[in-house]
Write a protein that holds these residues in place. Structure first.
Motif, PDB file in Angstrom:
ATOM      1  N   ARG A  62       0.484  -0.870   0.261  1.00 12.31           N
ATOM      2  CA  ARG A  62       0.364  -0.007  -0.068  1.00 12.31           C
ATOM      3  C   ARG A  62       1.104   0.924   0.302  1.00 12.31           C
ATOM      4  NH1 ARG A  62      -2.282  -2.378   4.891  1.00 12.31           N
ATOM      5  NH2 ARG A  62      -1.103  -0.101   5.816  1.00 12.31           N
ATOM      6  N   ARG A  63       0.508   2.071  -1.136  1.00 13.84           N
ATOM      7  CA  ARG A  63       0.964   3.473  -0.817  1.00 13.84           C
ATOM      8  C   ARG A  63       1.205   4.353   0.432  1.00 13.84           C
ATOM      9  NH1 ARG A  63      -0.459   6.392  -4.980  1.00 13.84           N
ATOM     10  NH2 ARG A  63       0.060   8.099  -4.084  1.00 13.84           N
ATOM     11  N   ASP A  64       0.244   4.219   1.381  1.00 13.36           N
ATOM     12  CA  ASP A  64       0.256   4.486   2.523  1.00 13.36           C
ATOM     13  C   ASP A  64       1.171   4.182   4.321  1.00 13.36           C
ATOM     14  OD1 ASP A  64      -1.838   2.511   2.789  1.00 13.36           O
ATOM     15  OD2 ASP A  64      -2.721   3.743   4.426  1.00 13.36           O
ATOM     16  N   ARG A  65       1.778   3.232   3.527  1.00 18.24           N
ATOM     17  CA  ARG A  65       2.847   2.328   4.454  1.00 18.24           C
ATOM     18  C   ARG A  65       4.134   2.810   5.348  1.00 18.24           C
ATOM     19  NH1 ARG A  65       2.276  -3.408   4.607  1.00 18.24           N
ATOM     20  NH2 ARG A  65       3.900  -3.787   6.280  1.00 18.24           N
ATOM     21  N   ARG A  66       4.276   3.019   6.593  1.00 14.58           N
ATOM     22  CA  ARG A  66       4.913   3.919   7.010  1.00 14.58           C
ATOM     23  C   ARG A  66       6.226   3.302   7.655  1.00 14.58           C
ATOM     24  NH1 ARG A  66       3.700   8.974   7.653  1.00 14.58           N
ATOM     25  NH2 ARG A  66       1.428   9.054   8.416  1.00 14.58           N
ATOM     26  N   LEU A  67       7.646   3.594   6.539  1.00 11.71           N
ATOM     27  CA  LEU A  67       8.600   3.812   7.257  1.00 11.71           C
ATOM     28  C   LEU A  67       9.199   3.674   8.592  1.00 11.71           C
ATOM     29  CD1 LEU A  67      10.424   5.261   3.128  1.00 11.71           C
ATOM     30  CD2 LEU A  67       9.385   2.785   3.841  1.00 11.71           C
ATOM     31  N   TRP A  68      10.583   3.592   9.296  1.00 14.80           N
ATOM     32  CA  TRP A  68      10.606   3.884  10.499  1.00 14.80           C
ATOM     33  C   TRP A  68      11.306   5.543  10.813  1.00 14.80           C
ATOM     34  CZ3 TRP A  68      10.813   0.714  14.290  1.00 14.80           C
ATOM     35  CH2 TRP A  68      10.720  -0.736  14.550  1.00 14.80           C
ATOM     36  N   GLY A  69      11.115   5.925   9.420  1.00 15.87           N
ATOM     37  CA  GLY A  69      12.594   7.532   9.413  1.00 15.87           C
ATOM     38  C   GLY A  69      10.195   8.640   9.586  1.00 15.87           C
ATOM     39  N   GLY A  70       9.509   7.262   9.266  1.00 20.21           N
ATOM     40  CA  GLY A  70       8.138   8.040  10.041  1.00 20.21           C
ATOM     41  C   GLY A  70       7.487   8.648   8.407  1.00 20.21           C
ATOM     42  N   GLU A  71       8.070   8.506   7.352  1.00 16.59           N
ATOM     43  CA  GLU A  71       7.283   9.187   6.255  1.00 16.59           C
ATOM     44  C   GLU A  71       6.617   7.869   5.675  1.00 16.59           C
ATOM     45  OE1 GLU A  71      10.463   8.688   6.678  1.00 16.59           O
ATOM     46  OE2 GLU A  71      11.972   8.168   5.044  1.00 16.59           O
ATOM     47  N   ARG A  72       5.847   8.247   4.283  1.00 17.19           N
ATOM     48  CA  ARG A  72       5.449   6.870   3.747  1.00 17.19           C
ATOM     49  C   ARG A  72       6.160   6.780   2.753  1.00 17.19           C
ATOM     50  NH1 ARG A  72      -0.200   9.725   1.897  1.00 17.19           N
ATOM     51  NH2 ARG A  72       0.787  11.218   1.113  1.00 17.19           N
ATOM     52  N   LEU A  73       5.523   5.275   2.022  1.00 14.80           N
ATOM     53  CA  LEU A  73       6.025   4.537   1.129  1.00 14.80           C
ATOM     54  C   LEU A  73       5.698   5.260  -0.729  1.00 14.80           C
ATOM     55  CD1 LEU A  73       8.109   1.853   0.094  1.00 14.80           C
ATOM     56  CD2 LEU A  73       5.643   1.370  -0.520  1.00 14.80           C
ATOM     57  N   ALA A  74       4.589   6.184  -0.613  1.00 12.95           N
ATOM     58  CA  ALA A  74       4.473   7.144  -1.477  1.00 12.95           C
ATOM     59  C   ALA A  74       5.308   8.325  -1.642  1.00 12.95           C
ATOM     60  CB  ALA A  74       2.972   7.319  -1.352  1.00 12.95           C
ATOM     61  N   ASP A  75       5.785   8.485  -0.168  1.00  7.65           N
ATOM     62  CA  ASP A  75       7.337   9.900  -0.566  1.00  7.65           C
ATOM     63  C   ASP A  75       7.785   9.341  -1.218  1.00  7.65           C
ATOM     64  OD1 ASP A  75       5.019  11.237   0.694  1.00  7.65           O
ATOM     65  OD2 ASP A  75       5.769   9.895   3.021  1.00  7.65           O
ATOM     66  N   LEU A  76       8.342   8.552  -1.391  1.00  6.72           N
ATOM     67  CA  LEU A  76       9.498   7.886  -2.341  1.00  6.72           C
ATOM     68  C   LEU A  76       9.751   8.345  -3.315  1.00  6.72           C
ATOM     69  CD1 LEU A  76      10.522   4.477  -1.088  1.00  6.72           C
ATOM     70  CD2 LEU A  76      11.535   7.169   0.269  1.00  6.72           C
ATOM     71  N   ARG A  77      10.334   8.999  -4.242  1.00  9.40           N
ATOM     72  CA  ARG A  77      10.574   9.749  -5.967  1.00  9.40           C
ATOM     73  C   ARG A  77      11.991   8.562  -6.272  1.00  9.40           C
ATOM     74  NH1 ARG A  77       6.784  10.337  -4.447  1.00  9.40           N
ATOM     75  NH2 ARG A  77       5.919  12.035  -4.608  1.00  9.40           N
ATOM     76  N   ARG A  78      12.732   7.887  -5.894  1.00 13.77           N
ATOM     77  CA  ARG A  78      13.712   6.933  -6.295  1.00 13.77           C
ATOM     78  C   ARG A  78      13.521   5.715  -6.433  1.00 13.77           C
ATOM     79  NH1 ARG A  78      20.171   6.758  -4.201  1.00 13.77           N
ATOM     80  NH2 ARG A  78      20.927   5.816  -6.136  1.00 13.77           N
ATOM     81  N   GLN A  79      13.279   5.223  -8.221  1.00  8.88           N
ATOM     82  CA  GLN A  79      13.367   3.548  -7.708  1.00  8.88           C
ATOM     83  C   GLN A  79      14.526   3.027  -7.737  1.00  8.88           C
ATOM     84  OE1 GLN A  79      11.064   2.627  -8.879  1.00  8.88           O
ATOM     85  NE2 GLN A  79      10.048   2.914 -10.709  1.00  8.88           N
ATOM     86  N   GLY A  80      14.390   1.816  -6.601  1.00  5.08           N
ATOM     87  CA  GLY A  80      14.647   1.266  -6.562  1.00  5.08           C
ATOM     88  C   GLY A  80      15.667   1.107  -4.679  1.00  5.08           C
ATOM     89  N   SER A  81      14.864   2.714  -3.891  1.00  8.38           N
ATOM     90  CA  SER A  81      15.361   2.626  -2.937  1.00  8.38           C
ATOM     91  C   SER A  81      15.043   1.189  -1.680  1.00  8.38           C
ATOM     92  CB  SER A  81      14.665   4.021  -2.657  1.00  8.38           C
ATOM     93  OG  SER A  81      15.331   4.767  -3.619  1.00  8.38           O
ATOM     94  N   ARG A  82      16.497   1.368  -1.289  1.00 10.43           N
ATOM     95  CA  ARG A  82      16.121   0.760   0.088  1.00 10.43           C
ATOM     96  C   ARG A  82      15.726   1.150   1.248  1.00 10.43           C
ATOM     97  NH1 ARG A  82      22.083  -1.927   3.090  1.00 10.43           N
ATOM     98  NH2 ARG A  82      20.823  -2.588   4.911  1.00 10.43           N
ATOM     99  N   VAL A  83      14.631   0.481   1.608  1.00  8.70           N
ATOM    100  CA  VAL A  83      13.639   1.292   3.066  1.00  8.70           C
ATOM    101  C   VAL A  83      13.825   0.614   4.395  1.00  8.70           C
ATOM    102  CG1 VAL A  83      12.562   2.470   1.517  1.00  8.70           C
ATOM    103  CG2 VAL A  83      12.323   0.067   1.635  1.00  8.70           C
ATOM    104  N   HIS A  84      13.288   1.320   5.321  1.00 12.11           N
ATOM    105  CA  HIS A  84      13.009   0.040   5.964  1.00 12.11           C
ATOM    106  C   HIS A  84      11.615  -0.036   6.174  1.00 12.11           C
ATOM    107  CE1 HIS A  84      17.408   0.209   6.758  1.00 12.11           C
ATOM    108  NE2 HIS A  84      17.386  -1.287   7.003  1.00 12.11           N
ATOM    109  N   LEU A  85      11.039  -0.625   6.583  1.00 11.82           N
ATOM    110  CA  LEU A  85       9.347  -0.635   6.606  1.00 11.82           C
ATOM    111  C   LEU A  85       9.198  -0.351   8.387  1.00 11.82           C
ATOM    112  CD1 LEU A  85       7.236  -2.642   4.236  1.00 11.82           C
ATOM    113  CD2 LEU A  85       8.005  -0.056   4.098  1.00 11.82           C
ATOM    114  N   ARG A  86       8.168   0.521   8.843  1.00 15.86           N
ATOM    115  CA  ARG A  86       8.072  -0.519  10.340  1.00 15.86           C
ATOM    116  C   ARG A  86       7.565  -1.415  10.631  1.00 15.86           C
ATOM    117  NH1 ARG A  86       4.709   4.811  12.389  1.00 15.86           N
ATOM    118  NH2 ARG A  86       6.328   5.602  11.794  1.00 15.86           N
ATOM    119  N   GLY A  87       8.312  -2.021  11.721  1.00 17.09           N
ATOM    120  CA  GLY A  87       8.514  -3.454  11.774  1.00 17.09           C
ATOM    121  C   GLY A  87       8.601  -4.187  11.235  1.00 17.09           C
TER     122      GLY A  87
END
Length: 368
Positions: free
Chosen positions: A198-223
């Motif tokens: 889902r586009r509203d999944r939260r990351l550890w930093g508080g931002e949402r997945l939809a806030d990312l603009r770079r393809q292939g970014s390394r992310v840490h989902l909350r949980g």
């Protein structure tokens, strides 16, 4: 075609009587006609009551039939994989399909999901090269029962150990399976996965997945304690236009690779479309749990047999009905002779030669 013929012969040998063998042939032939409404009353070779008893009353080994089909599918995969070079990849597509039902089906576990009332099936579909194999299914009883993620992990655990050793298994699933439990379970099984999110999944930093603009970014989902790699793609809407859809992968890869593997999930949509429109997956009228289960087993079995016939055929554009003609020449000849008799072309008039007398289209001498 030896694989299809061998599997069909082995399945027929499981049935204890010739009457059951003829009923199974009639059902598979009915499914392979491709009109999408394969009900017992549409059969031209067996009576509706006989086919209904075959589904609901007669004792024949359904589980043994499933094991036999899986064993032959494993042999086909083993023959298709290369013996040299890097370990080949096996695409495992996981999806949830709803068979909408109307009417009273008290013995079936029907429920609502996304506004649809029917039978919800979690399906595992294997893709390797040109091979397409419907592997297994399980019924999901809807909200209030065991979670969809747990059901999906049990489906993945049903893959045999040799398959995980011989192939580099990569699981592709849609947003319905984008949960923390599913991602952890896939990692514990030692598999790679590309899952919609889902586009509203939260990351550890508080931002949402939809806030990312770079393809292939390394992310840490909350949980989630391990890193993921995010991507997005344009999804065309039915009414026109498009919207951004998001997904994550459990392995590092370039943005192009992530997009390619994410799009391969739609291969199962073509399978579902063929199963619903041609192999009558959602049109069964069985009102018992046993009858429904047997229909849900025989429908993918007919698809698998026809698919193997089409792979072995040298002709391009081999249809399902042509595959049925090669698997069941005698029942097809009987159906065609009845259709010819209704047209006044059968039996042939006296005094004709053998070549002129044959109108069945099976023996190779027919000019009809």
């Amino acid at each position: 075609m030896p694989t299809a013929q061998y599997l069909l012969s082995a399945i027929l040998a499981l049935l204890p009587s010739p009457h059951l063998q003829e009923s199974l042939k009639a059902l598979l032939l009915l499914l392979l006609q491709g009109h999408g409404k394969a009900r017992p009353q549409h059969s031209q070779t067996k009576s509706p009551s006989a086919l209904s008893r075959f589904f609901n009353r007669y004792a024949w080994p359904t589980r043994t039939l499933i094991r036999l089909a899986r064993r032959e599918a494993e042999r086909a995969l083993d023959r298709a994989r290369p013996r040299r070079g890097p370990k080949p990849r096996l695409l495992v597509v996981l999806d949830l399909v709803t068979l909408e039902k109307r009417g009273l089906f008290r013995a079936l576990p029907l429920s609502f999901f996304h506004g649809k009332w029917g039978l919800h099936l979690g399906v595992v579909y294997l893709v390797h090269g040109e091979l397409r194999i419907p592997w297994s299914y399980r019924v999901w009883r809807g909200k209030g029962e065991k979670s969809l993620s747990l059901l999906a992990l049990r489906l993945l655990a049903s893959l045999p150990p040799w398959m995980r050793k011989a192939f580099r298994v990569r699981v592709v699933a849609d947003t319905a399976f984008g949960t923390i439990r599913f991602l952890r379970g896939v990692r514990e099984l030692g598999l790679e996965a590309v899952v919609g999110m889902r586009r509203d999944r939260r990351l550890w930093g508080g931002e949402r997945l939809a806030d990312l603009r770079r393809q292939g970014s390394r992310v840490h989902l909350r949980g989630v304690s391990f890193p993921l790699w995010a991507f997005r793609y344009r999804y065309p809407l039915p009414g026109g236009g498009w919207e951004w859809r998001y997904g994550v992968a459990t392995f590092p890869a370039s943005p192009r690779t992530l997009l390619v593997w994410g799009r391969r999930r739609f291969s199962i949509e073509h399978f579902f479309k063929a199963m619903k429109s041609e192999f009558s997956l959602g049109q069964f009228g069985q009102r018992t749990a046993l009858g429904g289960h047997r229909f849900l087993v025989l429908s993918p079995l007919a698809y698998l047999l026809a698919h193997w016939v089409k792979l072995a055929s040298e002709e391009k554009g081999c249809t399902w009905w042509e595959a049925a003609r090669r698997l069941f020449p005698e029942p097809v000849a009987l159906i065609l002779s009845r259709e010819l008799s209704l047209l006044g072309l059968w039996p042939p008039p006296p005094g004709k030669g053998v070549e002129d007398a044959c109108l069945c289209g099976i023996c190779g001498r027919c000019k009809f």
